[in-house]
Design a protein around this motif. Structure first.
Motif, mmCIF file in Angstrom:
data_model
loop_
_atom_site.group_PDB
_atom_site.id
_atom_site.type_symbol
_atom_site.label_atom_id
_atom_site.label_comp_id
_atom_site.label_asym_id
_atom_site.label_seq_id
_atom_site.Cartn_x
_atom_site.Cartn_y
_atom_site.Cartn_z
ATOM 1 N N ARG A 49 105.933 52.608 66.982
ATOM 2 C CA ARG A 49 104.641 51.939 67.691
ATOM 3 C C ARG A 49 105.796 51.200 68.502
ATOM 4 O O ARG A 49 105.980 50.808 68.198
ATOM 5 C CB ARG A 49 103.814 51.479 67.298
ATOM 6 C CG ARG A 49 103.320 52.475 66.046
ATOM 7 C CD ARG A 49 101.777 51.420 66.146
ATOM 8 N NE ARG A 49 100.451 52.025 66.649
ATOM 9 C CZ ARG A 49 99.840 53.562 66.609
ATOM 10 N NH1 ARG A 49 100.744 54.694 66.647
ATOM 11 N NH2 ARG A 49 98.721 53.579 67.393
ATOM 12 N N ARG A 50 105.239 51.281 69.929
ATOM 13 C CA ARG A 50 105.868 50.018 70.876
ATOM 14 C C ARG A 50 105.094 49.427 71.356
ATOM 15 O O ARG A 50 105.853 48.190 71.739
ATOM 16 C CB ARG A 50 107.061 51.143 72.164
ATOM 17 C CG ARG A 50 107.426 51.918 71.537
ATOM 18 C CD ARG A 50 108.534 51.776 71.580
ATOM 19 N NE ARG A 50 109.842 52.556 71.469
ATOM 20 C CZ ARG A 50 110.180 53.006 70.648
ATOM 21 N NH1 ARG A 50 110.467 52.495 69.381
ATOM 22 N NH2 ARG A 50 111.407 53.722 70.166
ATOM 23 N N ASP A 51 103.563 49.097 71.326
ATOM 24 C CA ASP A 51 102.598 48.640 71.688
ATOM 25 C C ASP A 51 102.156 47.325 70.615
ATOM 26 O O ASP A 51 102.579 47.261 69.533
ATOM 27 C CB ASP A 51 101.826 49.011 73.003
ATOM 28 C CG ASP A 51 100.964 50.062 72.207
ATOM 29 O OD1 ASP A 51 101.671 50.660 71.105
ATOM 30 O OD2 ASP A 51 99.839 50.692 72.448
ATOM 31 N N VAL A 52 101.382 46.517 70.624
ATOM 32 C CA VAL A 52 100.798 45.623 70.057
ATOM 33 C C VAL A 52 99.477 46.195 69.935
ATOM 34 O O VAL A 52 98.646 45.978 70.681
ATOM 35 C CB VAL A 52 101.071 44.139 70.207
ATOM 36 C CG1 VAL A 52 100.261 43.332 69.133
ATOM 37 C CG2 VAL A 52 102.313 44.151 70.285
ATOM 38 N N PRO A 53 99.461 46.832 68.229
ATOM 39 C CA PRO A 53 98.326 47.350 68.122
ATOM 40 C C PRO A 53 96.590 46.135 67.092
ATOM 41 O O PRO A 53 97.595 44.900 67.516
ATOM 42 C CB PRO A 53 97.535 48.213 67.371
ATOM 43 C CG PRO A 53 99.436 48.185 66.661
ATOM 44 C CD PRO A 53 99.766 47.624 67.388
ATOM 45 N N LEU A 54 95.863 46.129 66.840
ATOM 46 C CA LEU A 54 95.572 45.040 66.146
ATOM 47 C C LEU A 54 94.997 45.736 64.282
ATOM 48 O O LEU A 54 94.682 47.433 64.354
ATOM 49 C CB LEU A 54 93.501 45.627 66.183
ATOM 50 C CG LEU A 54 93.198 44.914 67.783
ATOM 51 C CD1 LEU A 54 91.240 45.096 68.354
ATOM 52 C CD2 LEU A 54 92.679 43.251 68.175
ATOM 53 N N VAL A 55 95.773 44.939 63.905
ATOM 54 C CA VAL A 55 96.096 45.879 62.856
ATOM 55 C C VAL A 55 95.279 45.041 61.391
ATOM 56 O O VAL A 55 94.676 44.209 61.474
ATOM 57 C CB VAL A 55 97.579 44.823 62.429
ATOM 58 C CG1 VAL A 55 98.097 44.986 60.579
ATOM 59 C CG2 VAL A 55 98.459 45.362 63.359
ATOM 60 N N ILE A 56 94.505 45.978 61.157
ATOM 61 C CA ILE A 56 93.727 45.429 59.506
ATOM 62 C C ILE A 56 93.672 45.372 58.737
ATOM 63 O O ILE A 56 94.917 47.252 58.079
ATOM 64 C CB ILE A 56 92.017 46.339 60.355
ATOM 65 C CG1 ILE A 56 91.681 46.477 61.711
ATOM 66 C CG2 ILE A 56 91.626 46.399 58.800
ATOM 67 C CD1 ILE A 56 90.512 47.037 61.553
ATOM 68 N N THR A 57 94.082 44.837 57.743
ATOM 69 C CA THR A 57 94.901 45.025 56.249
ATOM 70 C C THR A 57 93.986 44.881 55.453
ATOM 71 O O THR A 57 93.005 44.252 55.972
ATOM 72 C CB THR A 57 95.683 43.503 56.048
ATOM 73 O OG1 THR A 57 96.826 43.535 57.453
ATOM 74 C CG2 THR A 57 96.704 44.315 54.549
ATOM 75 N N LEU A 58 94.284 45.767 54.626
ATOM 76 C CA LEU A 58 92.718 46.157 53.475
ATOM 77 C C LEU A 58 93.854 46.145 52.219
ATOM 78 O O LEU A 58 94.699 46.642 51.671
ATOM 79 C CB LEU A 58 92.224 47.757 53.506
ATOM 80 C CG LEU A 58 91.148 47.519 52.539
ATOM 81 C CD1 LEU A 58 89.910 47.086 52.458
ATOM 82 C CD2 LEU A 58 90.477 48.737 52.343
ATOM 83 N N THR A 59 94.078 45.443 50.928
ATOM 84 C CA THR A 59 95.288 44.510 50.120
ATOM 85 C C THR A 59 94.248 45.932 49.321
ATOM 86 O O THR A 59 93.328 46.594 49.243
ATOM 87 C CB THR A 59 94.881 43.408 50.424
ATOM 88 O OG1 THR A 59 93.297 42.989 49.425
ATOM 89 C CG2 THR A 59 94.915 42.474 51.212
ATOM 90 N N ALA A 60 94.538 45.667 47.501
ATOM 91 C CA ALA A 60 93.969 46.163 46.519
ATOM 92 C C ALA A 60 93.076 45.853 46.494
ATOM 93 O O ALA A 60 92.354 46.227 45.537
ATOM 94 C CB ALA A 60 95.306 46.301 45.489
#
Length: 124
Positions: free
Chosen positions: A49-60
């Motif tokens: 990835r080159r751009d900055v996306p929205l990052v959604i993190t889903l933990t265990a």
């Protein structure tokens, strides 16, 4: 006892520079790994990835984060409403996350009109 200084003592300068180098290298590892520990799945082909996306993190444990900020239960829709629909969304899900929870998150994001949704994996 009056002597002229005809050279500069660089030893204190080198000491300060080494301490600054250690500080920069230590903080750089924390910045690149992120704040939320997630054990990502592995894939043979992973895109760069080159751009900055929205990052959604889903933990265990099933907790959600948007760009390292906690999202309350059923609050993903509210948090994403302020972002443009053309934004790329990357979902970082722990490998032991239940598939049903992952599908719910992706379905909710796609239902809001985000078309570029992808899963972040580690190249094996």
């Amino acid at each position: 006892m009056d002597r002229e200084l005809d050279q500069i003592n660089v030893i204190p300068l080198v000491d300060v520079m080494l301490v600054l180098l250690v500080i920069v290298l230590t903080t750089a590892t924390f910045i690149t790994t992120g704040q939320i520990p997630v054990d990502l799945a592995k894939a043979k082909e992973a895109g760069d990835r080159r751009d900055v996306p929205l990052v959604i993190t889903l933990t265990a444990e099933g907790k959600l984060y948007l760009n390292d900020r906690p999202v309350p239960e059923d609050g993903l829709r509210i948090v994403l409403n302020s972002h443009p629909r053309e934004s790329q969304v990357v979902v970082r899900a722990d490998r032991v996350t239940m598939l049903e929870r992952f599908v719910q998150v992706v379905d909710e994001v796609r239902g809001l009109g985000f078309q570029q949704v992808s899963l972040e994996v580690v190249r094996s």
